[in-house]
Design a protein around this motif. Structure first.
Motif, mmCIF file in Angstrom:
data_model
loop_
_atom_site.group_PDB
_atom_site.id
_atom_site.type_symbol
_atom_site.label_atom_id
_atom_site.label_comp_id
_atom_site.label_asym_id
_atom_site.label_seq_id
_atom_site.Cartn_x
_atom_site.Cartn_y
_atom_site.Cartn_z
ATOM 1 N N ARG A 193 1.502 -8.775 4.882
ATOM 2 C CA ARG A 193 0.127 -8.753 4.378
ATOM 3 C C ARG A 193 -0.496 -10.098 4.729
ATOM 4 O O ARG A 193 0.035 -11.134 4.341
ATOM 5 C CB ARG A 193 0.127 -8.527 2.869
ATOM 6 C CG ARG A 193 -1.252 -8.442 2.263
ATOM 7 C CD ARG A 193 -2.038 -7.244 2.815
ATOM 8 N NE ARG A 193 -3.073 -6.883 1.903
ATOM 9 C CZ ARG A 193 -3.417 -5.661 1.619
ATOM 10 N NH1 ARG A 193 -2.830 -4.651 2.206
ATOM 11 N NH2 ARG A 193 -4.375 -5.411 0.775
ATOM 12 N N TYR A 236 -8.512 0.316 -0.100
ATOM 13 C CA TYR A 236 -8.581 -1.139 -0.250
ATOM 14 C C TYR A 236 -9.761 -1.543 -1.129
ATOM 15 O O TYR A 236 -10.804 -0.894 -1.138
ATOM 16 C CB TYR A 236 -8.746 -1.822 1.108
ATOM 17 C CG TYR A 236 -7.652 -1.559 2.112
ATOM 18 C CD1 TYR A 236 -6.334 -1.348 1.727
ATOM 19 C CD2 TYR A 236 -7.932 -1.527 3.468
ATOM 20 C CE1 TYR A 236 -5.339 -1.115 2.658
ATOM 21 C CE2 TYR A 236 -6.943 -1.290 4.409
ATOM 22 C CZ TYR A 236 -5.647 -1.086 3.999
ATOM 23 O OH TYR A 236 -4.667 -0.854 4.922
ATOM 24 N N ASN A 237 -9.591 -2.684 -1.794
ATOM 25 C CA ASN A 237 -10.732 -3.249 -2.516
ATOM 26 C C ASN A 237 -11.700 -3.816 -1.467
ATOM 27 O O ASN A 237 -11.330 -3.967 -0.294
ATOM 28 C CB ASN A 237 -10.280 -4.290 -3.543
ATOM 29 C CG ASN A 237 -9.679 -5.531 -2.920
ATOM 30 O OD1 ASN A 237 -10.212 -6.093 -1.959
ATOM 31 N ND2 ASN A 237 -8.554 -5.981 -3.459
ATOM 32 N N GLU A 251 0.803 -1.225 0.000
ATOM 33 C CA GLU A 251 0.000 0.000 0.000
ATOM 34 C C GLU A 251 0.838 1.279 0.000
ATOM 35 O O GLU A 251 0.288 2.364 -0.067
ATOM 36 C CB GLU A 251 -0.937 0.017 1.219
ATOM 37 C CG GLU A 251 -1.805 -1.216 1.366
ATOM 38 C CD GLU A 251 -2.743 -1.445 0.190
ATOM 39 O OE1 GLU A 251 -3.111 -0.485 -0.495
ATOM 40 O OE2 GLU A 251 -3.091 -2.616 -0.035
ATOM 41 N N ASP A 298 -10.384 -6.837 0.714
ATOM 42 C CA ASP A 298 -9.333 -6.457 1.665
ATOM 43 C C ASP A 298 -9.892 -5.587 2.789
ATOM 44 O O ASP A 298 -9.520 -5.751 3.954
ATOM 45 C CB ASP A 298 -8.198 -5.724 0.951
ATOM 46 C CG ASP A 298 -7.316 -6.658 0.140
ATOM 47 O OD1 ASP A 298 -7.324 -7.878 0.399
ATOM 48 O OD2 ASP A 298 -6.601 -6.159 -0.757
ATOM 49 N N ARG A 299 -10.771 -4.669 2.447
ATOM 50 C CA ARG A 299 -11.376 -3.801 3.460
ATOM 51 C C ARG A 299 -12.102 -4.659 4.505
ATOM 52 O O ARG A 299 -11.962 -4.462 5.705
ATOM 53 C CB ARG A 299 -12.327 -2.790 2.811
ATOM 54 C CG ARG A 299 -12.799 -1.718 3.758
ATOM 55 C CD ARG A 299 -13.572 -0.573 3.100
ATOM 56 N NE ARG A 299 -14.156 -0.806 1.800
ATOM 57 C CZ ARG A 299 -13.642 -0.383 0.636
ATOM 58 N NH1 ARG A 299 -12.533 0.317 0.613
ATOM 59 N NH2 ARG A 299 -14.258 -0.633 -0.494
ATOM 60 N N THR A 346 -14.136 2.212 8.437
ATOM 61 C CA THR A 346 -13.578 2.033 7.090
ATOM 62 C C THR A 346 -13.531 3.316 6.257
ATOM 63 O O THR A 346 -13.068 3.290 5.118
ATOM 64 C CB THR A 346 -14.353 0.945 6.319
ATOM 65 O OG1 THR A 346 -15.727 1.319 6.240
ATOM 66 C CG2 THR A 346 -14.215 -0.410 6.988
ATOM 67 N N TYR A 356 -8.027 2.181 4.697
ATOM 68 C CA TYR A 356 -9.322 1.577 4.359
ATOM 69 C C TYR A 356 -9.914 2.062 3.037
ATOM 70 O O TYR A 356 -10.319 1.248 2.207
ATOM 71 C CB TYR A 356 -10.341 1.819 5.472
ATOM 72 C CG TYR A 356 -10.250 0.886 6.651
ATOM 73 C CD1 TYR A 356 -10.408 -0.493 6.505
ATOM 74 C CD2 TYR A 356 -10.051 1.382 7.931
ATOM 75 C CE1 TYR A 356 -10.358 -1.346 7.599
ATOM 76 C CE2 TYR A 356 -10.005 0.543 9.033
ATOM 77 C CZ TYR A 356 -10.151 -0.822 8.864
ATOM 78 O OH TYR A 356 -10.104 -1.652 9.937
#
Length: 176
Positions: free
Chosen positions: A58, A133-134, A12, A137-138, A154, A130
């Protein structure tokens, strides 16, 4: 002038941000910053006096390409007395010692799996992004943060990195 190679493995961008900050702290050194996932195998480590590798966690793991790079270059990394740091969200729990090599489960796993045993190791808290993220992932990161008592809103981006601690590590790296 001392020539330093600062490599990073980041998902990220927080590990890259930490590497860039370390480079700023290394005044008097000529620093090259390289993404470990882009042409790292073409880098001649013999051209450098110092090497630092930073990598993010990750879902509890370091990137497999990091381990491959280390396996391919272990002799050079040992010769250069290279250093390593890990970035993860668990390290935000400084009061529990999760931000130290001795208290980090990720560093223990790294040292067990890696043929390279760096003499200087850092552990830094990362950041939550947040909104970037897709959806999967979120959801997963929110679940992990719920279980570990972290931020679950989020809509937020939260940086946990202790920059003073990073500066101290940079100083140790420069003196190594």
């Amino acid at each position: 002038m001392t020539k330093a190679l600062l490599m990073y493995s980041s998902r990220e961008g927080q590990t890259k941000k930490i590497v860039e900050y370390i480079a700023e702290q290394l005044s008097g050194m000529d620093c090259d910053i390289v993404d470990l996932h882009q042409n790292a195998e073409q880098i001649d480590l013999q051209a450098y006096d110092k090497v630092l590798i930073g990598a993010s966690i990750r879902y509890g793991k370091l990137n497999k390409k990091l381990y491959r790079y280390i396996e391919d270059n272990v002799a050079q990394l040992e010769k250069l007395n290279a250093a390593f740091f890990c970035v993860n969200l668990t390290a935000r729990k400084e009061e529990q010692g999760k931000d130290t090599p001795q208290g980090s489960a990720y560093i223990k796993t790294f040292l067990r799996k890696s043929p390279w045993q760096p003499s200087l190791i850092g552990v830094f808290a990362g950041a939550l992004y947040y909104p970037r993220y897709n959806p999967f992932d979120r959801f997963m990161i929110k679940l992990i943060m719920t279980m570990t008592g972290g931020e679950t809103d989020t809509s937020k981006e939260v940086e946990y990195t202790n920059w003073e601690k990073v500066a101290i590590f940079a100083s140790k790296f420069s003196q190594q």
